[in-house]
Design an enzyme around this catalytic site. Structure first.
Site, PDB file in Angstrom:
ATOM      1  CG  ASP A 155      -3.398   1.087  -0.786  1.00  0.00           C
ATOM      2  OD1 ASP A 155      -2.497   1.104  -1.331  1.00  0.00           O
ATOM      3  OD2 ASP A 155      -4.521   0.570  -0.596  1.00  0.00           O
TER       4      ASP A 155
ATOM      5  CG  ASP B  48      -6.003  -3.103  -3.796  1.00  0.00           C
ATOM      6  OD1 ASP B  48      -4.871  -2.570  -4.943  1.00  0.00           O
ATOM      7  OD2 ASP B  48      -6.582  -1.929  -3.105  1.00  0.00           O
TER       8      ASP B  48
ATOM      9  CG  ASP C 123      -8.069  -1.868   0.354  1.00  0.00           C
ATOM     10  OD1 ASP C 123      -6.366  -2.006   1.133  1.00  0.00           O
ATOM     11  OD2 ASP C 123      -8.346  -3.177   0.407  1.00  0.00           O
TER      12      ASP C 123
END
Length: 1021
Positions: A756, A455, A752
């Site tokens: 996901d 990310d 997070d």
């Protein structure tokens, strides 16, 4: 050997192995000296089956409860509530409560609307529990509340004492047989030779067994303490709670019945409870019931079960049942006994131990048969074969003890346990480096990682966000210059209304009396911006009524709220990805604060602003609103278009210090770093270039473009993709799946959010963020990055490589000892009729190579050289060609030395007399032990010639080597009566050490012999 291992022990994967696969390899472990110890760190399949049965039972109970609840609710709509015939227990009444734990717990567990209504509904329950639905519990009388309603903790398996590990170590089959031999030897020896001379052999074996047992138990006990500490860290979960009218973060274990809990997307429901208020709440109950279909929770269906997860929406919840009174508590108590899945390396090395154990058993039987045959032949030649005395019985007993001890040495029980030791050590150290390992196998797998899909926000950047630029009423403002922007009053009012009502955050006054902003970093930044404009969060919220909330999720990339204004007008505010919200706008607010149509020139101007902000590495968000018809209800979806653009904000999120260096380190280590983000492509590219992720030959692509590519195009594109912007969770999952299956990459993925979870589940290693991550993401992850820092991910990769290589070092060392000990005792028994290494001596050698060897080699800390090698990937053999070269070379050297000592030792050292055999055997034993000591040093490096580099930095290794040396001196010089040794001269000691030292230059020579390089892998071997 490899094909046998792959066929029988290669089915276990790092993640999601089936129960049949786990059962299969256990059944194939034929020769296990100590099942209690060998299988201690493996999954308890019986307990897992119990947990699965409990889930099925919960699913059926809840299904029936929901059906009954729906029918009862419909019936009760037109029926007056019955009088409450419930009687409050005296103890509960005396404490000031009007309902007991069993009653309130059964209402939620059985989803009983009739009983809920009889108690006055949710508000009635709250009154009876003496709590406020707005201010929560007061801190007075909490201890009495705990006594009556319980605490939010689950029953856990008690920490086992040291003596339990001693008892388990005594369950070693071969040690029990040796113990029996020692007892018989003691009886026969005292009967034939008297006390104390006849007791020496028996007591020597008994003392050796006790030493082995206590050293083994100490090592196992220390490991169990490490795992206990890590388990405590795994269970640290915080939740937002209102107590004493203050919203605060509390550990879920501090929750009490009557607490008011705030739940948002990705949270785990921490206790059983009742829905108070909220919007679009969708609950995933699969962890409790196995049912994957989400449940809609509302005022009509207000029941929330502990352990379930918030899939969408948000709410306030009244806690009604905690701890072991909940179904989740009972399930967790069973699951905690189920244990972690065994890792592929553990299973693989169990297979190696089984094969070598069978070979050792064969050699032990043959050795015993040869020794007995020699004795019988000698007695026949002497004509005494019909008369057997105590000495003959002792000789037979000694032969049997030697055969059993060969099995002790030959079965490398320490191999699978060394994996656990190394993993426990690594996990503890990684915890200090801000990485919490949830699954053992992740340590192994991370060493093989070839790709990291990271990310952007909070991982590559600091996640400390501030609004530094904005475009309001078509005017671009630089907010970093501390000048209050000039905005027309009407537009400013709209902007503040949008900021303070359409948010997942909240501005509160904390217990210290200071203002505090709760929420994600993005929400915090925008709320800070609103406050800097002179806005009042509480005032804005009080002036309007919220009809509907659609929380942000990474699929829609937007969030919205529908408000009923004081003048009766209904308005929807929307906020999200700039280009998506801007595309839904038909109007805009101009420089004068007037609403005008969004023409092409203005649209291009705003798109240019977005690109300019993004090019400066700013996150951009667009704020918009639409006035709706008055008949809109809470069920009416928020419109998809027709909005008026209020403005665009640019949020600065600086790159973390050290990220660029970490990315460069990954590249040098052969690990490709890819950025997968939901942000604008220009923002993503700017950050990726700053981090060193996006190179000239790399590709940056947007999620919608990626989705439309054909399979052939994806095959060409994926290896070059370095940045994926505006990606959805499905895009991330697709990328990970292709990298793993099509390109054979070992993929680590960070995540997070709730969405996901599929990508984290699909990846070889799922990495969840400890600060920004939701509980759903953490549950799906293998490792939790506690500081959300990319540099920590690189540290995890380094430790993963260290674990894998440390275990290879230990395997190389132990197999060398196995081979030599087997061949020496077997050939000596066959050719001379006696074994040079006695039972006591072999037990000492076993301890050097097993527990002490594992301690020394499996706990080597990582060094920077590890990140200069290529990743181990997916193919090849765990025991590499280089390892076989070193094992066979050292084994050959040791065998030649010992054989020369046996055949020429007496003449070389001038040994004559009655004690010449004893001295020679002591020399052989001493030389053999020093060969192992120096080979332990050699095993620190499998390819590198300088094996002493960094040796003094490893205190454990130096301590083990030093302790082994000191004990060897004591055994030879002072314990000769028990260990069948004789004190040696200084020259004989120097010779023994020299023989051991010679293995070091031989190791250097062996490492210069070229072997074919293989790519090995703990995933598939």
């Amino acid at each position: 050997m490899e094909s046998y291992l792959n066929e029988n022990f290669g089915g276990v994967k790092p993640k999601h192995s089936s129960g049949e696969t786990l059962e299969k390899w256990r059944s194939l472990c034929g020769l296990v000296k100590n099942p209690k110890r060998r299988f201690r760190f493996t999954a308890n399949l019986v307990k897992r089956a119990e947990a699965a049965a409990m889930r099925r039972s919960n699913q059926e109970k809840l299904r029936v409860a929901v059906l009954v609840s729906k029918a009862a609710f419909q019936f009760l709509q037109g029926v007056k509530p019955e009088t409450d015939d419930y009687t409050v227990p005296e103890e509960v009444k005396a404490a000031g409560f009007d309902i007991c734990a069993d009653e309130v717990g059964s209402i939620v567990e059985s989803h009983d609307p009739k009983r809920l209504k009889s108690h006055g509904g949710v508000d009635g329950i709250a009154k009876k529990l003496k709590t406020s639905t707005s201010d929560g519990l007061s801190t007075e009388g909490l201890s009495r509340r705990q006594e009556l309603f319980g605490i939010n903790k689950f029953t856990e398996t008690a920490q086992r004492s040291f003596w339990v590990f001693v008892w388990e170590a005594l369950h070693d089959m071969t040690l029990m047989v040796l113990g029996s031999c020692a007892f018989v030897s003691l009886i026969v020896g005292i009967a034939t030779e008297g006390w104390p001379k006849g007791a020496h052999d028996g007591l020597g074996i008994a003392a050796s067994i006790l030493l082995v047992v206590f050293v083994t138990a100490t090592s196992d006990y220390r490991q169990s303490l490490q795992f206990k500490d890590l388990d405590k860290e795994k269970k640290k979960i915080s939740i937002q709670v209102t107590r004493n009218a203050f919203r605060q973060k509390l550990s879920i274990y501090e929750l009490l019945v009557g607490d008011i809990v705030h739940l948002a997307i990705g949270d785990q429901v921490p206790a059983d409870g009742l829905f108070l208020s909220g919007f679009a709440l969708s609950i995933d109950e699969s962890s409790l019931t196995g049912e994957s279909e989400p449940i809609i929770v509302s005022a009509e269906n207000p029941y929330l079960m502990s352990g379930t997860k918030v899939q969408d929406g948000s709410c306030k919840m009244l806690v009604t049942t905690v701890g072991m009174r909940t179904q989740w508590g009972k399930l967790m108590a069973t699951l905690s006994e189920g244990g972690d899945d065994e890792t592929p390396l553990q299973v693989k090395l169990n297979g190696v131990a089984t094969i070598i154990g069978k070979i050792g058993l064969f050699f032990a039987i043959v050795t015993f048969a040869v020794l007995v045959q020699k004795l019988v032949t000698r007695k026949i030649m002497e004509g005494t074969h019909w008369s057997w005395n105590g000495d003959d019985a002792l000789a037979l007993l000694e032969y049997f003890a030697i055969a059993v001890t060969i099995v002790v040495v030959a079965v490398p029980e320490g191999l699978p346990l060394a994996v656990t030791l190394s993993l426990a050590f690594a996990m503890k150290k990684m915890m200090n480096d801000k990485a919490l390992v949830r699954h053992l196998a992740a340590c192994e797998t991370m060493g093989s990682a070839t790709t990291i899909c990271s990310d952007k926000t909070g991982t590559l950047t600091t996640n400390r966000m501030t609004v530094v630029k904005a475009c309001i009423c078509m005017k671009v403002m630089d907010l970093s210059k501390q000048v209050t922007p000039q905005i027309p009053d009407k537009s400013k009012k709209l902007l503040l209304q949008s900021i303070f009502t359409n948010t997942g955050g909240e501005v509160v006054i904390n217990q210290q009396g200071t203002r505090e902003i709760l929420g994600t970093p993005t929400e915090t930044a925008i709320l800070e911006f609103g406050l800097s404009l002179g806005g009042d969060s509480q005032a804005e919220r009080k002036t309007c009524k919220i009809l509907r909330v659609e929380p942000f999720n990474s699929t829609k990339k937007r969030m919205g709220v529908v408000l009923e204004l004081p003048e009766g007008l209904v308005r929807a505010h929307c906020k999200g990805a700039s280009e998506i919200i801007l595309a839904a706008c038909d109007n805009m607010i101009n420089v004068n604060g007037e609403v005008v149509p969004l023409d092409e020139a203005s649209l291009n101007h705003l798109k240019g602003v977005i690109d300019k902000f993004a090019g400066e590495a700013l996150r951009t968000l667009c704020l918009a609103y639409i006035d709706l018809k008055n008949e809109v209800s809470a069920e009416t979806p928020i419109p998809a278009n027709g909005y008026t653009c209020i403005g665009i904000v640019g949020i600065k999120d600086p790159v973390r210090p050290g990220v660029k260096e970490s990315v460069a380190l990954c590249r040098a280590a052969g690990i490709t770093v890819r950025m997968v983000t939901g942000d604008n492509i220009n923002t993503a590219k700017a950050i990726a270039k700053e981090c060193g992720i996006l190179t000239e030959d790399g590709i940056a692509i947007e999620g919608p473009d990626f989705r439309e590519k054909s399979l052939e195009e994806l095959y060409r594109l994926i290896p070059k993709i370095q940045v994926m912007a505006r990606s959805s969770p499905l895009d991330k999952h697709t990328l990970v799946k292709h990298l793993r299956t099509t390109f054979g990459e070992v993929v680590a993925v960070t995540g997070d959010g709730t969405n996901d979870a599929p990508a984290l589940h699909e990846a070889d290693i799922g990495l969840a963020m400890g600060i920004a991550g939701t509980e759903v993401a953490k549950e799906s992850a293998d490792v939790i990055i506690l500081d959300d820092n990319f540099s920590t991910i690189v540290t995890v990769a380094k430790w993963g490589r260290s674990v894998y290589i440390n275990i290879q070092k230990f395997v190389q060392f132990q197999l060398t000892v196995n081979v030599v000990a087997l061949i020496v005792n077997f050939t000596s028994a066959c050719l001379t009729g006696s074994a040079p290494l006695t039972a006591v001596q072999l037990l000492w050698v076993n301890m050097i190579m097993d527990t002490l060897g594992a301690l020394a080699l499996a706990t080597e800390p990582p060094n920077d050289e590890l990140m200069k090698r290529s990743p181990v990937g997916r193919t090849g053999n765990f025991i590499s060609n280089a390892m076989w070269r070193n094992i066979l070379g050292q084994s050959l050297y040791q065998f030649i030395v010992i054989w020369l000592l046996q055949s020429k030792g007496k003449s070389f050292f001038g040994l004559y007399g009655d004690d010449s055999d004893l001295i020679l055997n002591t020399l052989i034993f001493n030389a053999f032990v020093f060969c192992q000591l120096f080979n332990e040093v050699n095993s620190r490096e499998m390819e590198k010639e300088d094996v002493t580099d960094g040796i003094w930095d490893n205190n454990v290794f130096v301590s083990v080597i030093s302790a082994t040396f000191v004990f060897q001196v004591i055994i030879v010089e002072y314990l000769g009566t028990f260990a069948n040794t004789s004190p040696l001269t200084i020259m004989q000691w120097l010779f023994s050490i020299f023989i051991g030292y010679l293995s070091m230059p031989i190791a250097v020579y062996l490492k210069r012999i070229p072997v074919s390089i293989e790519r090995s892998d703990p995933l598939t071997f």
